[in-house]
Design a protein around this motif. Structure first.
Motif, PDB file in Angstrom:
ATOM      1  N   SER A   1      40.836  43.356  10.690  1.00 33.73           N
ATOM      2  CA  SER A   1      40.563  41.929  10.395  1.00 33.73           C
ATOM      3  C   SER A   1      40.796  41.555   8.945  1.00 33.73           C
ATOM      4  CB  SER A   1      39.127  41.566  10.793  1.00 33.73           C
ATOM      5  OG  SER A   1      38.923  41.764  12.150  1.00 33.73           O
ATOM      6  N   PHE A   2      41.745  42.200   8.316  1.00 35.73           N
ATOM      7  CA  PHE A   2      42.044  41.911   6.917  1.00 35.73           C
ATOM      8  C   PHE A   2      43.552  41.953   6.705  1.00 35.73           C
ATOM      9  CE2 PHE A   2      42.882  43.321   2.551  1.00 35.73           C
ATOM     10  CZ  PHE A   2      42.245  42.320   1.853  1.00 35.73           C
ATOM     11  N   CYS A   3      44.088  40.891   6.107  1.00 33.75           N
ATOM     12  CA  CYS A   3      45.503  40.842   5.768  1.00 33.75           C
ATOM     13  C   CYS A   3      45.633  40.797   4.252  1.00 33.75           C
ATOM     14  CB  CYS A   3      46.168  39.621   6.385  1.00 33.75           C
ATOM     15  SG  CYS A   3      47.922  39.494   5.992  1.00 33.75           S
ATOM     16  N   PRO A   4      46.227  41.810   3.638  1.00 33.66           N
ATOM     17  CA  PRO A   4      46.350  41.835   2.185  1.00 33.66           C
ATOM     18  C   PRO A   4      47.190  40.689   1.621  1.00 33.66           C
ATOM     19  CG  PRO A   4      47.070  43.933   3.132  1.00 33.66           C
ATOM     20  CD  PRO A   4      46.741  43.013   4.259  1.00 33.66           C
ATOM     21  N   LEU A   5      48.121  40.157   2.395  1.00 36.44           N
ATOM     22  CA  LEU A   5      48.956  39.056   1.908  1.00 36.44           C
ATOM     23  C   LEU A   5      48.210  37.734   1.874  1.00 36.44           C
ATOM     24  CD1 LEU A   5      52.406  39.775   3.574  1.00 36.44           C
ATOM     25  CD2 LEU A   5      51.777  40.021   1.195  1.00 36.44           C
ATOM     26  N   TYR A   6      47.137  37.620   2.637  1.00 35.82           N
ATOM     27  CA  TYR A   6      46.347  36.393   2.618  1.00 35.82           C
ATOM     28  C   TYR A   6      45.561  36.251   1.320  1.00 35.82           C
ATOM     29  CZ  TYR A   6      47.030  35.352   7.604  1.00 35.82           C
ATOM     30  OH  TYR A   6      47.550  35.021   8.825  1.00 35.82           O
ATOM     31  N   LYS A   7      45.144  37.369   0.739  1.00 34.82           N
ATOM     32  CA  LYS A   7      44.273  37.347  -0.435  1.00 34.82           C
ATOM     33  C   LYS A   7      44.891  36.618  -1.629  1.00 34.82           C
ATOM     34  CE  LYS A   7      40.785  39.920  -2.597  1.00 34.82           C
ATOM     35  NZ  LYS A   7      39.539  39.293  -2.255  1.00 34.82           N
ATOM     36  N   PRO A   8      46.122  36.932  -2.061  1.00 33.18           N
ATOM     37  CA  PRO A   8      46.669  36.227  -3.232  1.00 33.18           C
ATOM     38  C   PRO A   8      46.882  34.726  -3.008  1.00 33.18           C
ATOM     39  CG  PRO A   8      48.124  38.042  -2.595  1.00 33.18           C
ATOM     40  CD  PRO A   8      47.018  37.967  -1.592  1.00 33.18           C
ATOM     41  N   PHE A   9      47.108  34.340  -1.753  1.00 31.16           N
ATOM     42  CA  PHE A   9      47.356  32.939  -1.447  1.00 31.16           C
ATOM     43  C   PHE A   9      46.075  32.188  -1.085  1.00 31.16           C
ATOM     44  CE2 PHE A   9      51.433  35.046  -0.435  1.00 31.16           C
ATOM     45  CZ  PHE A   9      52.222  34.383  -1.356  1.00 31.16           C
ATOM     46  N   GLY A  10      44.961  32.904  -0.993  1.00 35.61           N
ATOM     47  CA  GLY A  10      43.689  32.267  -0.688  1.00 35.61           C
ATOM     48  C   GLY A  10      43.552  31.812   0.746  1.00 35.61           C
ATOM     49  N   ILE A  11      44.287  32.422   1.640  1.00 33.77           N
ATOM     50  CA  ILE A  11      44.231  32.054   3.063  1.00 33.77           C
ATOM     51  C   ILE A  11      43.086  32.800   3.722  1.00 33.77           C
ATOM     52  CG2 ILE A  11      45.474  32.068   5.251  1.00 33.77           C
ATOM     53  CD1 ILE A  11      48.077  32.022   3.590  1.00 33.77           C
ATOM     54  N   ASN A  12      42.323  32.087   4.543  1.00 36.20           N
ATOM     55  CA  ASN A  12      41.229  32.696   5.280  1.00 36.20           C
ATOM     56  C   ASN A  12      41.132  31.991   6.637  1.00 36.20           C
ATOM     57  OD1 ASN A  12      38.920  33.843   6.254  1.00 36.20           O
ATOM     58  ND2 ASN A  12      37.667  33.398   4.464  1.00 36.20           N
ATOM     59  N   THR A  13      41.493  32.693   7.707  1.00 36.18           N
ATOM     60  CA  THR A  13      41.427  32.105   9.042  1.00 36.18           C
ATOM     61  C   THR A  13      40.140  32.484   9.763  1.00 36.18           C
ATOM     62  OG1 THR A  13      42.662  33.945  10.004  1.00 36.18           O
ATOM     63  CG2 THR A  13      43.943  32.041   9.271  1.00 36.18           C
ATOM     64  N   ASN A  14      39.282  33.236   9.099  1.00 37.51           N
ATOM     65  CA  ASN A  14      37.996  33.617   9.665  1.00 37.51           C
ATOM     66  C   ASN A  14      37.019  32.466   9.477  1.00 37.51           C
ATOM     67  OD1 ASN A  14      35.932  35.054  10.770  1.00 37.51           O
ATOM     68  ND2 ASN A  14      35.723  36.510   9.101  1.00 37.51           N
ATOM     69  N   LYS A  15      36.446  31.972  10.557  1.00 38.22           N
ATOM     70  CA  LYS A  15      35.580  30.792  10.477  1.00 38.22           C
ATOM     71  C   LYS A  15      34.155  31.120  10.050  1.00 38.22           C
ATOM     72  CE  LYS A  15      38.337  28.309  13.639  1.00 38.22           C
ATOM     73  NZ  LYS A  15      38.972  27.167  13.520  1.00 38.22           N
ATOM     74  N   LYS A  16      33.806  32.399   9.993  1.00 39.41           N
ATOM     75  CA  LYS A  16      32.430  32.768   9.631  1.00 39.41           C
ATOM     76  C   LYS A  16      32.215  32.719   8.150  1.00 39.41           C
ATOM     77  CE  LYS A  16      31.876  35.617  13.663  1.00 39.41           C
ATOM     78  NZ  LYS A  16      31.665  36.918  14.199  1.00 39.41           N
TER      79      LYS A  16
ATOM     80  N   ASN B   1      39.325  38.382   6.536  1.00 41.51           N
ATOM     81  CA  ASN B   1      39.967  37.092   6.309  1.00 41.51           C
ATOM     82  C   ASN B   1      40.863  36.662   7.478  1.00 41.51           C
ATOM     83  OD1 ASN B   1      42.155  38.766   5.946  1.00 41.51           O
ATOM     84  ND2 ASN B   1      42.566  38.160   3.846  1.00 41.51           N
ATOM     85  N   MET B   2      40.649  37.263   8.652  1.00 44.86           N
ATOM     86  CA  MET B   2      41.442  36.911   9.828  1.00 44.86           C
ATOM     87  C   MET B   2      40.532  36.504  10.970  1.00 44.86           C
ATOM     88  SD  MET B   2      44.380  39.853   9.847  1.00 44.86           S
ATOM     89  CE  MET B   2      44.885  39.404  11.466  1.00 44.86           C
ATOM     90  N   GLY B   3      40.850  35.383  11.598  1.00 45.95           N
ATOM     91  CA  GLY B   3      40.098  34.909  12.748  1.00 45.95           C
ATOM     92  C   GLY B   3      40.607  35.522  14.043  1.00 45.95           C
ATOM     93  N   THR B   4      39.928  35.205  15.130  1.00 43.13           N
ATOM     94  CA  THR B   4      40.288  35.801  16.415  1.00 43.13           C
ATOM     95  C   THR B   4      41.652  35.337  16.920  1.00 43.13           C
ATOM     96  OG1 THR B   4      39.016  34.071  17.540  1.00 43.13           O
ATOM     97  CG2 THR B   4      37.902  36.155  17.134  1.00 43.13           C
TER      98      THR B   4
END
Length: 66
Positions: A51-66, A4-7
């Protein structure tokens, strides 16, 4: 784990981790604050490499464009 993390996000985290590490080694930050920031830098580096942030998951954040 789904990535869930982009470059750009990974690069920023690694740069911040490197800056914190350099400041800690130089003695610019020390004591409890230095240790807390050093732990934060380690977490930033680990999350960047996997390439994974556990804090992004509950908030639905995804900076990975794929």
């Amino acid at each position: 784990m789904k990535k869930n993390m982009g470059t750009t996000d990974k690069a920023i985290r690694l740069i911040v981790a490197a800056i914190i590490l350099i400041l800690y080694i130089n003695g610019s930050i020390s004591g409890v604050l230095g240790i807390v920031l050093l732990v934060l830098a380690i977490v930033f580096a680990i999350t960047s490499f996997i390439s994974f942030c556990p804090l992004y998951k509950p908030f639905g954040i995804n900076t990975n464009k794929k």
